[in-house]
Design a protein around this motif. Structure first.
Motif, mmCIF file in Angstrom:
data_model
loop_
_atom_site.group_PDB
_atom_site.id
_atom_site.type_symbol
_atom_site.label_atom_id
_atom_site.label_comp_id
_atom_site.label_asym_id
_atom_site.label_seq_id
_atom_site.Cartn_x
_atom_site.Cartn_y
_atom_site.Cartn_z
ATOM 1 N N GLU A 115 34.341 -21.039 -1.157
ATOM 2 C CA GLU A 115 34.506 -22.313 -1.874
ATOM 3 C C GLU A 115 33.159 -23.002 -2.100
ATOM 4 N N LEU A 116 32.289 -22.917 -1.103
ATOM 5 C CA LEU A 116 30.958 -23.525 -1.246
ATOM 6 C C LEU A 116 30.175 -22.801 -2.337
ATOM 7 N N LYS A 117 30.283 -21.485 -2.321
ATOM 8 C CA LYS A 117 29.573 -20.665 -3.314
ATOM 9 C C LYS A 117 30.079 -21.012 -4.722
ATOM 10 N N ARG A 118 31.400 -21.106 -4.832
ATOM 11 C CA ARG A 118 32.000 -21.422 -6.128
ATOM 12 C C ARG A 118 31.559 -22.808 -6.626
ATOM 13 N N ALA A 119 31.435 -23.750 -5.704
ATOM 14 C CA ALA A 119 31.011 -25.103 -6.089
ATOM 15 C C ALA A 119 29.541 -25.129 -6.500
ATOM 16 N N ARG A 149 30.663 -18.335 18.473
ATOM 17 C CA ARG A 149 30.958 -17.148 17.655
ATOM 18 C C ARG A 149 31.208 -17.560 16.191
ATOM 19 N N ALA A 150 31.911 -18.681 16.020
ATOM 20 C CA ALA A 150 32.197 -19.165 14.660
ATOM 21 C C ALA A 150 30.905 -19.536 13.924
ATOM 22 N N VAL A 151 29.948 -20.093 14.653
ATOM 23 C CA VAL A 151 28.665 -20.463 14.030
ATOM 24 C C VAL A 151 27.951 -19.195 13.537
ATOM 25 N N LEU A 152 27.913 -18.179 14.406
ATOM 26 C CA LEU A 152 27.231 -16.926 14.020
ATOM 27 C C LEU A 152 27.935 -16.285 12.818
ATOM 28 N N ASP A 153 29.274 -16.279 12.856
ATOM 29 C CA ASP A 153 30.033 -15.689 11.734
ATOM 30 C C ASP A 153 29.803 -16.479 10.444
ATOM 31 N N PHE A 154 29.711 -17.803 10.574
ATOM 32 C CA PHE A 154 29.485 -18.650 9.400
ATOM 33 C C PHE A 154 28.160 -18.264 8.728
ATOM 34 N N VAL A 155 27.144 -18.059 9.546
ATOM 35 C CA VAL A 155 25.825 -17.685 9.002
ATOM 36 C C VAL A 155 25.911 -16.297 8.344
ATOM 37 N N ARG A 156 26.565 -15.358 9.044
ATOM 38 C CA ARG A 156 26.699 -13.999 8.483
ATOM 39 C C ARG A 156 27.415 -14.031 7.126
ATOM 40 N N GLU A 157 28.512 -14.799 7.069
ATOM 41 C CA GLU A 157 29.296 -14.883 5.826
ATOM 42 C C GLU A 157 28.472 -15.512 4.700
ATOM 43 N N ALA A 158 27.716 -16.536 5.057
ATOM 44 C CA ALA A 158 26.883 -17.200 4.034
ATOM 45 C C ALA A 158 25.867 -16.213 3.468
ATOM 46 N N ARG A 159 25.260 -15.427 4.340
ATOM 47 C CA ARG A 159 24.265 -14.456 3.878
ATOM 48 C C ARG A 159 24.923 -13.358 3.052
ATOM 49 N N LYS A 160 26.128 -12.951 3.516
ATOM 50 C CA LYS A 160 26.853 -11.917 2.763
ATOM 51 C C LYS A 160 27.175 -12.410 1.341
ATOM 52 N N GLU A 178 12.370 -18.538 21.308
ATOM 53 C CA GLU A 178 12.001 -17.203 20.815
ATOM 54 C C GLU A 178 13.224 -16.302 20.641
ATOM 55 N N LYS A 179 14.172 -16.419 21.582
ATOM 56 C CA LYS A 179 15.417 -15.631 21.420
ATOM 57 C C LYS A 179 16.189 -16.105 20.187
ATOM 58 N N CYS A 180 16.168 -17.418 19.956
ATOM 59 C CA CYS A 180 16.853 -17.955 18.768
ATOM 60 C C CYS A 180 16.180 -17.467 17.492
ATOM 61 N N ARG A 181 14.851 -17.385 17.528
ATOM 62 C CA ARG A 181 14.101 -16.904 16.361
ATOM 63 C C ARG A 181 14.493 -15.456 16.040
ATOM 64 N N LYS A 182 14.637 -14.657 17.123
ATOM 65 C CA LYS A 182 15.025 -13.250 16.956
ATOM 66 C C LYS A 182 16.441 -13.167 16.375
ATOM 67 N N LEU A 183 17.302 -14.000 16.910
ATOM 68 C CA LEU A 183 18.689 -14.030 16.436
ATOM 69 C C LEU A 183 18.740 -14.404 14.954
ATOM 70 N N ALA A 184 17.915 -15.367 14.565
ATOM 71 C CA ALA A 184 17.873 -15.780 13.161
ATOM 72 C C ALA A 184 17.482 -14.589 12.275
ATOM 73 N N ALA A 185 16.508 -13.790 12.753
ATOM 74 C CA ALA A 185 16.080 -12.621 11.980
ATOM 75 C C ALA A 185 17.231 -11.614 11.880
ATOM 76 N N GLU A 186 17.950 -11.416 12.998
ATOM 77 C CA GLU A 186 19.100 -10.509 12.973
ATOM 78 C C GLU A 186 20.184 -11.001 12.011
ATOM 79 N N LEU A 187 20.264 -12.322 11.875
ATOM 80 C CA LEU A 187 21.261 -12.919 10.973
ATOM 81 C C LEU A 187 20.729 -13.018 9.539
ATOM 82 N N ASP A 188 19.509 -12.463 9.328
ATOM 83 C CA ASP A 188 18.909 -12.453 8.000
ATOM 84 C C ASP A 188 18.714 -13.876 7.459
ATOM 85 N N SER A 189 18.345 -14.782 8.363
ATOM 86 C CA SER A 189 18.212 -16.185 7.983
ATOM 87 C C SER A 189 16.814 -16.710 8.291
ATOM 88 N N ASP A 190 16.449 -17.758 7.580
ATOM 89 C CA ASP A 190 15.207 -18.463 7.932
ATOM 90 C C ASP A 190 15.433 -19.212 9.235
#
Ligand code: SF4
Length: 210
Positions: A115-119, A149-160, A178-190
């Motif tokens: 819905e966000l993408k469509r808007a 878990r929902a936060v991580l999935d939300f980021v994954r879905e947004a990137r997808k 630093e662990k969060c920075r690594k996680l962000a990279a795994e989530l393909d996010s800035d």
């Protein structure tokens, strides 16, 4: 009069609600009534009509981005968020959503990312705030189970969906940046580290769990 919008950093920020599905220990709501000298407490949540009426009086072209943020979680007012985004995109403005990433828990029957993408939302900034569920629950005190878990999935879905996404953390000793920075990279996010507000930082020095 309520502050529906406020200006800072060359952006225009929209304040849709004071409600949130988290209760972060560092949330500005615990320490102040607003930011940048604006009182963001709402006597009532603004309608789409009220928001658009207020925006129509501004020269929106001079702002880099129009950002849904404020003193609460914007996706709690998803219909308003989508309608105002649609209105802004018709005017070819750049629109960002700042969110806690709980949208799938708030709206379990909706595909919020689609819905966000469509808007036409241009980018999303998600408060990650922790490298683990345990730290997240301790610092962000979410209302829903499985929020991390929902936060991580939300980021994954947004990137997808191809939406440019960044995750943020607040600079706190309890958070492994630093662990969060690594996680962000795994989530393909800035990735972005936010400074604690001055008010929160003073209070945190006295009582980091307050
Ligand atoms: S998610 Fe944001 S608005 Fe909600 S409690 Fe945390 S810092 Fe405050």
């Amino acid at each position: 009069m309520d502050t529906i919008y406020y200006k800072a950093h060359g952006n225009l920020y929209l304040n849709l609600t004071n409600r949130c599905t988290a209760d972060c220990v560092f949330c500005i709501r615990n320490f102040a009534t607003g930011v940048y000298g604006y009182d963001l407490r709402l006597s009532k949540e603004p309608s789409v009509e009220e928001i658009i009426e207020a925006l129509e009086k501004l020269d929106l072209s001079k702002y880099r981005e129009i950002v849904f943020t404020g003193l609460g979680e914007p996706t709690l007012r998803l219909d308003v968020l989508l309608e105002v985004t649609h209105w802004l995109k018709k005017r070819e403005l750049k629109v960002r959503l700042d969110t806690n990433g709980h949208a799938s828990l708030i709206h379990p029957k909706k595909d919020v990312i689609t819905e966000l993408k469509r808007a036409g939302i241009d980018s999303i900034s998600v408060s990650l705030n922790a490298e683990s569920e345990e730290t997240y629950n301790r610092l962000c005190r979410p209302a829903h189970k499985n929020a991390y878990r929902a936060v991580l999935d939300f980021v994954r879905e947004a990137r997808k969906a191809g939406i440019p996404t960044r995750v943020t953390v607040v600079e706190l000793p309890e958070i492994d940046v630093e662990k969060c920075r690594k996680l962000a990279a795994e989530l393909d996010s800035d990735f972005h580290v936010r400074k604690l507000s001055e008010a929160a930082s003073k209070k945190n020095k006295k009582d980091p769990r307050a």
